[in-house]
Design a protein around this motif. Sequence first.
Motif, PDB file in Angstrom:
ATOM      1  N   THR A 318       0.831  -1.203   0.000  1.00 41.13           N
ATOM      2  CA  THR A 318       0.000   0.000   0.000  1.00 41.13           C
ATOM      3  C   THR A 318       0.866   1.253   0.000  1.00 41.13           C
ATOM      4  OG1 THR A 318      -1.698  -1.195   1.237  1.00 41.13           O
ATOM      5  CG2 THR A 318      -1.851   1.202   1.216  1.00 41.13           C
ATOM      6  N   VAL A 319       1.858   1.282   0.873  1.00 36.22           N
ATOM      7  CA  VAL A 319       2.754   2.442   0.944  1.00 36.22           C
ATOM      8  C   VAL A 319       3.527   2.612  -0.364  1.00 36.22           C
ATOM      9  CG1 VAL A 319       4.769   3.398   2.117  1.00 36.22           C
ATOM     10  CG2 VAL A 319       2.958   2.323   3.447  1.00 36.22           C
ATOM     11  N   VAL A 322       1.270   4.205  -2.930  1.00 40.18           N
ATOM     12  CA  VAL A 322       1.106   5.634  -2.648  1.00 40.18           C
ATOM     13  C   VAL A 322       2.310   6.419  -3.163  1.00 40.18           C
ATOM     14  CG1 VAL A 322       0.980   7.353  -0.805  1.00 40.18           C
ATOM     15  CG2 VAL A 322      -0.444   5.300  -0.688  1.00 40.18           C
ATOM     16  N   ALA A 334      -3.674   6.116   2.185  1.00 37.72           N
ATOM     17  CA  ALA A 334      -3.441   4.720   2.563  1.00 37.72           C
ATOM     18  C   ALA A 334      -4.250   4.390   3.806  1.00 37.72           C
ATOM     19  CB  ALA A 334      -1.952   4.475   2.823  1.00 37.72           C
ATOM     20  N   ARG A 336      -4.339   1.568   6.579  1.00 34.83           N
ATOM     21  CA  ARG A 336      -3.626   0.419   7.136  1.00 34.83           C
ATOM     22  C   ARG A 336      -4.091   0.205   8.567  1.00 34.83           C
ATOM     23  NH1 ARG A 336       2.293   2.491   6.851  1.00 34.83           N
ATOM     24  NH2 ARG A 336       1.200   4.481   6.965  1.00 34.83           N
ATOM     25  N   SER A 345      -5.413  -3.772   4.381  1.00 33.71           N
ATOM     26  CA  SER A 345      -4.729  -2.574   3.889  1.00 33.71           C
ATOM     27  C   SER A 345      -5.365  -2.183   2.562  1.00 33.71           C
ATOM     28  CB  SER A 345      -3.237  -2.837   3.702  1.00 33.71           C
ATOM     29  OG  SER A 345      -2.603  -3.030   4.951  1.00 33.71           O
ATOM     30  N   LEU A 347      -5.875   1.211  -0.540  1.00 28.14           N
ATOM     31  CA  LEU A 347      -5.670   2.561  -1.029  1.00 28.14           C
ATOM     32  C   LEU A 347      -6.938   3.350  -0.760  1.00 28.14           C
ATOM     33  CD1 LEU A 347      -3.972   2.011  -4.514  1.00 28.14           C
ATOM     34  CD2 LEU A 347      -2.872   2.632  -2.356  1.00 28.14           C
TER      35      LEU A 347
END
Length: 375
Positions: A318-319, A322, A334, A336, A345, A347
């Motif tokens: 996810t990070v 981003v 994001a 989480r 998790s 977006l």
Amino acid sequence: MTGPLDWIRDAAAARAEAGLTRRLVPTKAQDVVDLAGNDYLGLRHHPAVVAGAVAAVETYGTGAGASRLVTGTLDVHEELEGALAALTGAPSALVLSSGYAANLAALTVLADAGTMVVSDEHAHASLIDGCRLSRSAVTVSRHNDLEHVAELLARRETPRAVVVAESVYSVLGDAAPVEDLVALTAEAGALLVIDEAHALGVVGPGGAGLVAASGAAQAEHVVVTTTLSKSLAAQGGVVLASPVVRDHLVNTARPFIYDTGLAPGSAGAALAALGVLRDHPELPARLHANATRLAEACGVPAPAGAVMSVPMPGPHETVEAVERAAALGVRVGAFRPPSTPDGSSRLRITAHADHTEHDLDRACSVLADLVPVGA
């Protein structure tokens, strides 16, 4: 012998390994498409809204100067409360310094040790904290499961009951069955506290929210909370309820009594934003059209409001997504753990009414490359 902060360092290391570290990064003016912020109607830089904030500061100063019960209640607060009640159809309104404070205030005075609280499992952290601080017996209902809510209420052994929900949820972007919840709680003799943070200005007649759309704005057992920081492009919160509940809040709600009044600039901005919404009723429809297009690019259902989420394999992925989007000029959010109720998790994609066709073309191109196959 361990140091007094070693446990904090260990917790930080564990977060980093799990991909759950959060950092404060200043947002800079860049040529980016913002799909992360909560400025749903695109009013944060609107000339009328900026002018409303400036005029309030020039008239009342930079701060309220005291709590509302001392000298901190200003004309602009009462004007704003009247405008919010008029939009939503609520009998009365009470403005606080944040949406978080509004939820804490409402739940800590409407629930106590003699109350059973039934809270939706996807409820926002501020609602959860309000439930905890109320010292009531809290049970968690399955998300948007009316039968489960009814089952839990039927087991009640306390004199009072409160059902807690959001009208539009911020993670999945789905809507609660508001009309059914209103009827269920009325039949059970329970209060319904419903947070419209992601609905005000977005859904319902003229952006009045889902409670207004259900025809329950005047119902004495329904209490609405919301924020001024999303569609209204300001800061602050409000509780919309019967005059009896408003008076109870003024006299007993610690987050109201012991807090400095909402800053005049924020009150003036929110009041002006309500005026823009009134004069431009097409804004919510434009927002929904943009949200539908973004949802199609992500392969997810169109949300009830402005926010949608795209499932991701895990927090690290996810990070990374981003960061990839940012490098291509698109800012996405994001979700989480612990921000997600199901531990997943995702977006976080947020539509704005002021996104142009060029913005959407650019964003959809980037999003199509971020979404995992099969998401």
